[in-house]
Scaffold this active site. Sequence first.
Site, short mmCIF file in Angstrom:
data_model
loop_
_atom_site.label_atom_id
_atom_site.label_comp_id
_atom_site.label_asym_id
_atom_site.label_seq_id
_atom_site.Cartn_x
_atom_site.Cartn_y
_atom_site.Cartn_z
N LYS A 1 0.84 -1.20 0.00
CA LYS A 1 0.00 0.00 0.00
C LYS A 1 0.88 1.25 0.00
O LYS A 1 0.69 2.16 -0.78
CB LYS A 1 -0.90 -0.04 1.23
CG LYS A 1 -1.85 1.11 1.38
CD LYS A 1 -2.82 0.84 2.52
CE LYS A 1 -3.61 2.08 2.86
NZ LYS A 1 -4.54 1.87 3.98
N GLU B 1 10.58 -4.60 4.52
CA GLU B 1 10.71 -6.01 4.11
C GLU B 1 10.37 -6.18 2.63
O GLU B 1 11.08 -6.83 1.86
CB GLU B 1 9.77 -6.90 4.94
CG GLU B 1 10.11 -7.01 6.41
CD GLU B 1 9.37 -5.99 7.25
OE1 GLU B 1 9.05 -4.89 6.74
OE2 GLU B 1 9.13 -6.28 8.43
N GLY C 1 -4.95 -2.32 5.32
CA GLY C 1 -4.15 -3.46 4.84
C GLY C 1 -4.82 -4.80 5.08
O GLY C 1 -4.93 -5.64 4.19
N ARG C 2 -5.31 -5.01 6.31
CA ARG C 2 -5.88 -6.34 6.65
C ARG C 2 -7.29 -6.52 6.08
O ARG C 2 -7.90 -7.57 6.28
CB ARG C 2 -5.85 -6.54 8.16
CG ARG C 2 -6.53 -5.44 8.97
CD ARG C 2 -6.15 -5.53 10.44
NE ARG C 2 -6.61 -4.39 11.22
CZ ARG C 2 -5.98 -3.22 11.31
NH1 ARG C 2 -4.87 -3.03 10.63
NH2 ARG C 2 -6.45 -2.25 12.06
N GLU D 1 -4.96 -7.30 15.18
CA GLU D 1 -4.45 -5.99 14.78
C GLU D 1 -5.58 -4.94 14.87
O GLU D 1 -5.33 -3.77 15.10
CB GLU D 1 -3.91 -6.06 13.34
CG GLU D 1 -2.86 -5.00 13.05
CD GLU D 1 -2.15 -5.26 11.73
OE1 GLU D 1 -1.26 -6.13 11.69
OE2 GLU D 1 -2.49 -4.60 10.74
N HIS E 1 -4.58 -33.87 17.57
CA HIS E 1 -3.45 -34.70 17.98
C HIS E 1 -2.33 -33.85 18.54
O HIS E 1 -1.19 -34.29 18.63
CB HIS E 1 -2.94 -35.52 16.79
CG HIS E 1 -3.99 -36.48 16.30
ND1 HIS E 1 -4.07 -37.79 16.72
CD2 HIS E 1 -5.05 -36.28 15.48
CE1 HIS E 1 -5.11 -38.37 16.16
NE2 HIS E 1 -5.73 -37.47 15.40
N LYS F 1 7.95 -0.85 12.11
CA LYS F 1 8.54 -0.44 10.83
C LYS F 1 9.76 0.46 11.04
O LYS F 1 10.58 0.59 10.15
CB LYS F 1 7.49 0.26 9.96
CG LYS F 1 6.39 -0.71 9.52
CD LYS F 1 5.46 -0.11 8.48
CE LYS F 1 4.41 -1.12 8.07
NZ LYS F 1 3.54 -0.71 6.99
C1 G6Q Z 1 -2.56 -4.07 7.98
C2 G6Q Z 1 -1.33 -3.48 8.45
C3 G6Q Z 1 -0.06 -4.14 7.96
C4 G6Q Z 1 0.28 -3.80 6.50
C5 G6Q Z 1 1.71 -4.25 6.25
C6 G6Q Z 1 2.15 -3.97 4.83
O1 G6Q Z 1 -3.66 -3.68 8.25
O2 G6Q Z 1 -1.33 -2.13 8.21
O3 G6Q Z 1 -0.12 -5.52 8.11
O4 G6Q Z 1 -0.60 -4.42 5.63
O5 G6Q Z 1 2.56 -3.60 7.15
O6 G6Q Z 1 2.05 -2.63 4.52
P1 G6Q Z 1 2.19 -2.14 3.04
O7 G6Q Z 1 1.11 -2.73 2.23
O8 G6Q Z 1 2.15 -0.64 3.08
O9 G6Q Z 1 3.54 -2.64 2.56
#
Ligand code: G6Q
Length: 547
Positions: free
Chosen positions: A206, A212, A267-268, A353, A384, A512
């Site tokens: 996003k 990462e 994001g989620r 989250e 199990h 981050k």
């Molecule tokens: C989700 C969070 C988090 C995010 C990641 C990746 O709700 O904000 O999990 O999706 O940190 O972020 P980017 O899409 O900006 O790389």
Amino acid sequence: MPALTSLPAYQALAAHAETARHWQLRDLFAQDPQRFEHMHLQAAGLFLDYSKNRLDAETLRLLLALAEARDLASWRNAMLTGARINHTEQRAVLHTALRLPRGTRLEVDGEDVVAQVHGVLEHMKRFSDEVRNGAWRGHTDQEITDVVNIGIGGSDLGPKMACLALRHYAHPRLRMHFVSNVDGHDIEAVLQQLNPETTLFIVASKTFTTAETMMNAQTARSWFIQQCGAFADLSRHFVAVSTNTAAVKAFGIDPANMFPFWDWVGGRYSLWSAIGLPIALSVGFAYFSDLLAGAHAMDHHFATAPLAQNMPVLLGLIGFWNRQFLGCSSLSIAPYHQDLNRFPAYLQQLDMESNGKRVTRDGSPVDTPTCPVIWGECGTNGQHAYFQLLHQGSDLIPIDFIASLQPAHERQRHHTALLANCFAQSEAFMKGKTADEARAELEAAGLDAAEVARLLPHKVFPGNRPSNTILMDYLTPPALGALIALYEHKTFVQGVLWDVNSFDQWGVELGKVLAKAIEAELSGDAHPALHDSSTNGLVQLAKRGLP
Ligand code: G6Q
């Protein structure tokens, strides 16, 4: 907003809980032989049996009164119509707009977001059709065989979970890979399997600044250029999903190959947006649309059904009851479907989250516990492993069982055994095994009195463990869409009850920036800072090796 515990509706529940927490599920079922009939619900292709919870009609009435005291219906309507309910980031929360049918209108800041959404869906359709039918080719004119999604958190968990869940619909030529971890073992393991000439990378972020993802994307780009030679060839092999056009361009991806989304998609909550591109590539755009349609059917139910017959509302209220009044600090998710293997991990992010918060919307401390720990594993494997603790451990842990009545294979014996296990477990969690029952079993096995007495305490199961069972016919794209949307809205409902902002994630933002200083120290670009002795010691070990 008044503190939760100060509300008369909350106090009425607390008073009710004084007696209700001593109820036995066995008794509740004995008192009402029609309990299942009274406590199930069907919506958007899903069936919810909530009868194996430690509550009765009065409990539900009181929970619904609390939902009304918290103005749940108004909050829901505010979310669905684009109010900026994510107030710490001044954003609307409109993942539901991502699955509105073409032709509906929803304006945010004077713009019809539905038209924008369908513009991007159109692009996703064109692109996924071309990759799937072989019209989109790599720079040496070969068809794409491998798709690698590079993203993390919300830009990874949803598409990865859904591609696995819908693997029976997958294109036979396209192998899907997901790289998320900054750990080089992750990307290395994937790169080893690839031919660069037939690989498509999706850089999904996003912000397009997540450390990462950027490191993995740069590694993939260098690997590609090393193997194939020319920067110009990137355009056939790298596409981006992002809200940050400038950064996408700077990375070297043609903006024509960028799939945008918007700041009102968390994001989620983003798998319905262009973040779902791997899903569309894998199962095809028509099934991706069916996934959206299933979620929309659940949205419609959530928006219109009376609260007392509203599946996400009930699931949220029941979870709230377990957390607040029965002291359950975790919730176990048990999908009895191997293809839902990643669903517990997906829900971990969605719920924890969103509601892993300790202050209310106005910044005061929440005066009760909030989000439980979400965890789980597919049945029957979990049986199990940790089910022992669920049956006889000292914590009370509710379970959500999820199953499809029909399999996507023809090995009916397996499916019968799977469902039998699922239903038998929920029955055993509910009933337990009394001392009398355990004694009778031991005596029937021919044990003498001393042996019976010795073993008896170990053979008793307290039972009275709450569970929900969620069923669908088949695990189809619409059923999966409805299931995910069910949990999204359940999370929302609980956030309203606790009065937290379910849509920010400052704890993630912290991560981050946290590692940056130490990374510079480890790579020798910065002098070691004075940390605590443990952190200093670990930094030294990483630089010099174990003594
Ligand atoms: C989700 C969070 C988090 C995010 C990641 C990746 O709700 O904000 O999990 O999706 O940190 O972020 P980017 O899409 O900006 O790389």
